[in-house]
Design an enzyme around this catalytic site. Structure first.
Site, short mmCIF file in Angstrom:
data_model
loop_
_atom_site.label_atom_id
_atom_site.label_comp_id
_atom_site.label_asym_id
_atom_site.label_seq_id
_atom_site.Cartn_x
_atom_site.Cartn_y
_atom_site.Cartn_z
N GLY A 73 0.81 -1.22 0.00
CA GLY A 73 0.00 0.00 0.00
C GLY A 73 0.84 1.27 0.00
N ASN A 153 -8.04 3.72 8.56
CA ASN A 153 -7.40 2.62 9.28
C ASN A 153 -7.47 2.75 10.79
OD1 ASN A 153 -5.62 4.74 8.17
ND2 ASN A 153 -4.10 3.85 9.53
N GLN A 181 -7.59 -0.62 3.61
CA GLN A 181 -8.44 -1.22 4.66
C GLN A 181 -9.75 -1.77 4.10
OE1 GLN A 181 -7.87 -1.79 7.92
NE2 GLN A 181 -5.84 -0.86 7.90
N SER A 201 -3.44 -3.72 -0.54
CA SER A 201 -2.30 -4.47 -0.01
C SER A 201 -2.77 -5.84 0.47
CB SER A 201 -1.70 -3.67 1.14
OG SER A 201 -0.59 -4.35 1.67
N HIS A 203 -1.55 -7.98 2.80
CA HIS A 203 -1.44 -8.44 4.19
C HIS A 203 -2.56 -7.96 5.11
CE1 HIS A 203 0.31 -4.94 6.50
NE2 HIS A 203 0.57 -4.51 5.28
N THR A 239 11.68 -7.76 -10.62
CA THR A 239 11.20 -9.13 -10.88
C THR A 239 9.93 -9.40 -10.09
OG1 THR A 239 13.47 -9.81 -11.23
CG2 THR A 239 11.87 -11.56 -10.78
N CYS A 327 1.74 3.14 12.82
CA CYS A 327 2.71 4.17 12.48
C CYS A 327 2.76 5.23 13.56
CB CYS A 327 2.34 4.82 11.16
SG CYS A 327 1.56 3.67 10.06
C1 LIG Z 1 -1.64 -0.58 6.06
C2 LIG Z 1 -2.06 0.61 5.28
C3 LIG Z 1 -1.23 1.15 4.29
C4 LIG Z 1 0.16 0.63 4.04
O1 LIG Z 1 0.14 -0.60 3.38
P1 LIG Z 1 1.48 -1.49 3.37
O2 LIG Z 1 1.16 -2.61 2.45
O3 LIG Z 1 1.69 -1.94 4.78
O4 LIG Z 1 2.57 -0.61 2.86
C5 LIG Z 1 -1.69 2.24 3.57
N1 LIG Z 1 -2.91 2.75 3.79
C6 LIG Z 1 -3.75 2.25 4.72
C7 LIG Z 1 -5.10 2.85 4.90
C8 LIG Z 1 -3.35 1.17 5.50
O5 LIG Z 1 -4.17 0.69 6.43
#
Ligand SMILES: *Cc1c(COP(=O)(O)O)cnc(C)c1O
Length: 395
Positions: A73, A153, A181, A201, A203, A239, A327
């Site tokens: 993200g 988030n 999110q 993202s 994860h 890659t 963060c």
């Molecule tokens: C977690 C998050 C990100 C960052 O994503 P990563 O894959 O961890 O770099 C960006 N924006 C929001 C709203 C998030 O919750």
């Protein structure tokens, strides 16, 4: 470490689902080729990446060739903001973002400002909903991009992205949404919702860390952030992370299959947590929108409490939660999101974020609330502020 772990921090990251890991494993040692290779070992990874791209696109009703894989993200957010003012479709030197964006957006904005570009931060109401009039007023002929997240988030508030996108297009401005999110959690249709760019993202939805994508509407041109080979139609070098992309594909497929059932379960767990906390712990208040919020999110302020102390106290009992965002924790600044919705500094400092997943149970929630009650009582009993407050109240 306590003898059990109850994970209520799913907005920070999620556990990789078993089916996702199983799908990824063959791409480490068996089908380890480079998906760009012409020889025999390139074929299986190439096909797997193609299939994953299709599954991932389907979640937001995009075309597979509008999905550009990134490292997550943060990269997607940085990429779109930088290219909006510097790239080939460059219309002007101004961007508009909401005041409650993720730091991936806000820190990129800081860089843009340092480089001489202009950024307008639009306020939100007490629930965290962005002020549409402020967006419209901020638009100038120089505005290149509007970026407002699909869901926040920290407080879970879901933004009216369809209306914001329509407003942007009315003024011939491109619209980006950070859906990290929201992707796989709430229904998104990039065409219906007037989205030109979207970040997500893996994860955050049971996929692996270190892989994400930027959706770029067909016909919109953008310069690379990461330069390299011809991967991702020549605009994102490096890659291809085949196992990561395959895992993301599986996570997206699972998320699509059980979106409603998962949201229902999360909502039940979360509402139970909120109901019990607000009923059983005096001077506790829910942050964010009462209904327009992510199914798994509860962000609660506890007056006369220092959030970090409460977090540590829950941690001792095996409960993993967060103060605001990952963060923001580790820094002493109160959350910019909680300040933006109008909380006073001390109340922002006394706030915790609980984010459940469908892997949690009612027992988890009850245990967490029991520990929370006890911890809040103990911390308050040591607080001179609370003591004064109670004395004055009685007087
Ligand atoms: C977690 C998050 C990100 C960052 O994503 P990563 O894959 O961890 O770099 C960006 N924006 C929001 C709203 C998030 O919750």
């Amino acid at each position: 470490m306590a003898d059990k772990t109850i994970y209520l921090d799913n907005a920070s990251t999620t556990r990789v689902r078993k089916e996702v890991l199983d799908e990824m494993l063959p791409y480490f040692m068996e089908y380890y080729g480079n998906s760009a290779s012409i020889h025999a070992l390139g074929k299986a990874p190439r096909e797997a990446v193609k299939e994953a791209r299709e599954k991932i696109a389907k979640v937001i009703k995009a075309n597979p060739d509008e999905i550009y894989f990134t490292s997550g993200g943060s990269e997607s957010d940085t990429w779109v903001l930088k290219s909006a003012v510097m790239g080939p479709h460059k219309k002007g030197s101004h961007v508009i973002v909401s005041a409650i964006e993720h730091h991936a957006i806000l820190n990129t904005c800081d860089l843009l400002v340092k480089s001489g570009y202009k950024v307008t931060y639009v306020p939100v109401d007490k629930y965290g909903i962005v002020d549409m009039d402020a967006i419209e007023k901020a638009i100038t002929p120089e505005t290149a991009l509007i970026s407002v997240m699909t869901a926040n988030n920290e407080i879970g508030t879901i933004e009216p992205i369809k209306e914001i996108g329509a407003l942007a297009h009315k003024h011939n401005v491109l619209f980006h949404t950070d859906a990290v999110q929201a992707y796989g959690q709430v229904d998104i249709d990039v065409t219906r919702d007037n989205v030109d760019f979207l970040s997500a993202s893996a994860h955050k939805l049971g996929g692996p860390k270190g892989v994400g994508f930027l959706y770029i509407r067909k016909g919109v041109r953008i310069d690379p952030l990461i330069c390299g080979g011809e991967q991702e139609r020549g605009i994102r070098g490096g890659t291809t992370n085949t196992p990561g992309v395959v895992g993301f594909g599986k996570a997206a497929e699972l998320a699509m299959e059980n979106m409603e059932a998962r949201a229902k379960k999360e909502r039940e767990l979360r509402d139970h947590l909120i109901d019990r906390v607000l009923k059983e712990i005096p001077y506790s208040y829910l942050n964010g929108h009462p209904t327009q919020r992510l199914p798994g999110n509860a962000n609660i302020s506890f007056h006369f409490i220092e959030g970090e102390s409460l977090l540590m106290s829950l941690n001792m009992k095996g409960i993993c939660i967060s103060t605001g965002s990952a963060c923001a924790s580790g820094s002493l600044d109160p959350s910019h999101v909680l300040l933006a919705i109008g909380l006073e500094h001390q109340h922002a400092h006394g706030s915790l974020r609980f984010t459940v997943s469908d892997e949690n149970t009612m027992e988890d929630v009850d245990y967490a609330v029991d520990v929370l009650k006890e911890s809040v009582e103990r911390l308050r009993s040591m607080s001179p502020l609370y003591d004064d407050f109670i004395k004055n109240k009685k007087a």
